[in-house]
Design a protein around this motif. Structure first.
Motif, short mmCIF file in Angstrom:
data_model
loop_
_atom_site.label_atom_id
_atom_site.label_comp_id
_atom_site.label_asym_id
_atom_site.label_seq_id
_atom_site.Cartn_x
_atom_site.Cartn_y
_atom_site.Cartn_z
N ALA A 45 0.82 -1.22 0.00
CA ALA A 45 0.00 0.00 0.00
C ALA A 45 0.84 1.26 0.00
CB ALA A 45 -0.92 0.00 1.23
N GLY A 46 1.97 1.24 0.74
CA GLY A 46 2.71 2.48 0.92
C GLY A 46 3.77 2.76 -0.11
N LEU A 47 4.49 1.73 -0.57
CA LEU A 47 5.61 1.98 -1.48
C LEU A 47 5.20 2.69 -2.78
CD1 LEU A 47 7.79 -1.25 -1.08
CD2 LEU A 47 8.17 1.04 -0.15
N PRO A 48 4.05 2.37 -3.39
CA PRO A 48 3.69 3.10 -4.63
C PRO A 48 3.56 4.61 -4.45
CG PRO A 48 2.36 1.13 -4.40
CD PRO A 48 3.10 1.29 -3.12
N LEU A 66 -6.17 -2.16 -5.29
CA LEU A 66 -5.76 -2.66 -3.97
C LEU A 66 -6.88 -2.47 -2.95
CD1 LEU A 66 -3.39 -3.78 -2.25
CD2 LEU A 66 -2.83 -1.39 -1.70
N LEU A 67 -7.61 -1.36 -3.06
CA LEU A 67 -8.72 -1.13 -2.13
C LEU A 67 -9.78 -2.21 -2.27
CD1 LEU A 67 -10.26 0.59 -0.09
CD2 LEU A 67 -11.06 2.01 -1.99
N VAL A 68 -10.13 -2.57 -3.51
CA VAL A 68 -11.14 -3.61 -3.73
C VAL A 68 -10.65 -4.96 -3.20
CG1 VAL A 68 -12.43 -4.86 -5.49
CG2 VAL A 68 -12.13 -2.37 -5.68
N VAL A 69 -9.36 -5.27 -3.53
CA VAL A 69 -8.83 -6.59 -3.13
C VAL A 69 -8.76 -6.70 -1.61
CG1 VAL A 69 -6.77 -8.04 -3.21
CG2 VAL A 69 -7.56 -6.87 -5.29
N THR A 77 -5.82 -3.08 5.74
CA THR A 77 -5.09 -2.20 4.82
C THR A 77 -6.05 -1.45 3.90
OG1 THR A 77 -3.21 -3.72 4.88
CG2 THR A 77 -3.28 -2.21 3.05
N SER A 78 -7.29 -1.92 3.81
CA SER A 78 -8.27 -1.20 2.99
C SER A 78 -8.48 0.22 3.50
CB SER A 78 -9.61 -1.95 2.96
OG SER A 78 -10.13 -2.05 4.28
N ASN A 79 -8.39 0.43 4.82
CA ASN A 79 -8.53 1.78 5.35
C ASN A 79 -7.38 2.67 4.89
OD1 ASN A 79 -10.85 0.96 6.78
ND2 ASN A 79 -9.59 0.21 8.49
N THR A 80 -6.16 2.11 4.90
CA THR A 80 -5.01 2.87 4.42
C THR A 80 -5.15 3.18 2.93
OG1 THR A 80 -3.63 1.74 6.05
CG2 THR A 80 -2.50 2.89 4.27
N ALA A 81 -5.59 2.19 2.17
CA ALA A 81 -5.76 2.42 0.73
C ALA A 81 -6.81 3.49 0.48
CB ALA A 81 -6.14 1.11 0.04
N GLN A 82 -7.86 3.53 1.28
CA GLN A 82 -8.90 4.55 1.10
C GLN A 82 -8.34 5.95 1.36
OE1 GLN A 82 -12.61 4.00 0.30
NE2 GLN A 82 -11.76 5.96 -0.37
#
Length: 537
Positions: A45-48, A66-69, A77-82
């Protein structure tokens, strides 16, 4: 991308990873992922984010996937992706075009809707509004920061101070009696009132952000403190007016107008309000008034700026014309010197050379040799002088440097000693460190001063020449004693002393010349190291 941006990219990537580690620090095993997978998921989630400044749209699409997956896997990690997808959308709005940004926003809306939806629970209108507004807002904010308000060149902060003071006065005086009537603590309401008023002080520099802040305060007041709604409407209209004045783009102005109408409607329309065409017209006119005033003031400022620009261009053109006239005058002087002076000196050298063959030996031959060599030196100096005069008119032409000024001084002293003067030369070796223009001027002054002594005092006169450093410049002193005998003075052009004064004045120095009170003559010059500001070289 320049290497200077690499540390920022690394910081973004590390921050993204750290954010996910913090949000999943206490998360245990999920249905599909063990707790040991938290670190790899944080890296995914963070490196990109280290690439988001260069490729914001691809990073947004990746985060949407990544959010969907992660949502389907039940990973925290979905919260971080959001959160990170909003950052990427802001960067996409700031750096990318409308089409690419729209694709990124559409993907983010779909991913956010999937993240919000829970199995067995239908999407409500509020959920869809959240899914749409959450990705749209950072994208619009990024686009606004890219292309809306121009840079404010005005340094006077008086209008900003007046706006801030007026804003605080309005908010405090109109709401302080009701700060305790809401559900929030008094200090929170008071702080928001002061901040809301002070924000107008930066409205000219950040009109969009201040308008956004006023809109948030208006909605908050409508929810938690109805007594402050009217005050917030006034501040919002002021922010709209400043926004219209500073943002020249009509699409952004139209967007601000509709946003202002929506905010005002939220504030003034209640559940029991009867909506009529007349009231709608009044509301739309109320919002259009500050926009019209702001656009008018903005156009006046643009017209004044254009007038200043034209005046500056005219001043620069006038200076360029004066400079061109000066160069043309220098070219004319150089041409006259070449055509008249050089011609006569050349003829003199030729005649001296021809006469040299009629008297091969003796004092006459020595005198003719001296005339010929002096004439050659004069012609060389004239060529150097012409090169200097024409150098600025022809920048591609490199002028030849004059002879070493120290050598010119010594040669002048030797020549005048050969002509009969008793020359005592004191040339400080430290003068070699003085600027070339000062040394060259000192050499010419010594030449002209010794020539004047020979003309007016005659051979046998004792003369002392002193050239010493003075600060970063030079000091020149030529002092001759009483003439030993009365002589028949040579004809003078009357330009020698005047020419020296002009040369010294051009450098910003001083020159004095006159009797020493003992029958002699004293010439003293002070030459600074640098040209006075505004003088031509």
């Amino acid at each position: 991308m320049r290497w200077r941006g690499v540390p920022l990219d690394v910081l973004l990537a590390v921050s993204g990873v750290a954010l996910d580690l913090l949000t999943t620090a206490h998360a245990g095993d999920t249905r599909y992922l063990p707790a040991e997978m938290n670190i790899p998921m944080a890296l995914l989630a963070g490196l990109p984010m280290g690439l988001v400044r260069r490729w914001p749209v691809p990073v947004t699409l990746y985060l949407a996937v990544l959010l969907v997956v992660t949502d389907q896997l039940g990973s925290f990690t979905s919260n971080t992706a959001q959160i990170l997808i909003c950052v990427a959308l802001g960067m996409a709005g700031f750096r990318s075009g409308w089409r690419a940004t729209a694709v990124a926003v559409a993907a983010a809306i779909g991913a956010t809707a999937v993240n919000i939806a829970d199995p067995g629970i239908a999407l409500t209108i509020n959920a869809w509004m959240y899914s749409v507004l959450l990705p749209v807002f950072p994208a619009v904010l990024g686009a606004y920061l890219r292309s809306s308000a121009g840079r404010l060149e005005e340094r006077d902060v008086t209008p900003d101070a007046l706006l801030a003071a007026g804003g605080v006065a309005i908010t405090v005086l109109s709401t302080w009696t009701s700060w305790h009537s809401g559900t929030q603590p008094v200090w929170v309401v008071g702080l928001l009132a002061v901040v809301g008023g002070l924000s107008l002080g930066i409205a000219r520099r950040f009109p969009g952000l201040v308008f956004l802040l006023q809109g948030v305060l208006l909605v908050s007041a409508d929810t938690y403190l109805n007594d402050a709604v009217n005050t917030c409407v006034i501040l919002t209209l002021v922010a709209i007016g400043v926004f219209s004045m500073r943002v020249a783009s009509w699409p952004w102005t139209v967007a601000a107008y509709f946003a202002g109408c929506l905010l005002t409607a939220i504030a003034v329309v209640g559940d029991d309000t009867d909506i009529t065409p007349f009231r709608v017209g009044v509301l739309m006119t109320l919002v259009a008034t500050p926009i019209a005033i702001g656009r008018y003031l903005g156009m006046r400022q643009s017209a004044a700026a254009a007038e200043r620009l034209r005046a500056e261009e005219a001043a620069r053109a006038a200076v360029a014309q004066v400079r061109a006239d000066q160069l043309a005058e220098r070219e004319r002087i150089a041409r006259d010197v070449h055509d008249i002076v050089a011609h006569h000196v050349g003829a003199m050298v030729l005649r001296a050379g021809a006469a040299r063959y009629t008297a091969p030996d003796g004092p006459v031959a020595d005198a003719l040799n001296d005339i010929r060599e002096t004439g050659h030196q004069v012609l060389q100096d004239l060529r150097d002088l012409l090169d200097l005069l024409r150098a600025e008119a022809r920048p591609e032409r490199e002028p030849h440097l004059l002879a070493n000024p120290a050598d010119v001084v010594r040669e002048s002293a030797e020549r005048m000693a050969a002509a009969g003067l008793v020359v005592d030369l004191d040339l400080d070796p430290a003068t070699d460190h003085a600027p070339l223009i000062a040394r060259t001027s000192a050499a010419r002054i010594v030449q002209e001063g010794l020539t004047n002594v020979l003309k007016h005092a005659g051979p046998g006169t004792r003369v002392s020449v002193t050239v010493t450093p003075e600060g970063e410049g030079l000091s020149v002193e030529i002092h001759n004693g009483r003439p030993p005998t009365s002589i028949e003075r040579l004809p003078s052009s009357g330009r020698g002393l005047a020419g020296m004064r002009e040369r010294v004045r051009a450098l910003g120095g001083t020159l004095s010349a006159g009797p020493d009170g003992e029958g002699g003559w004293l010439l003293a010059a002070s030459l600074p190291a640098r040209l006075p500001s505004g003088s031509a070289a």
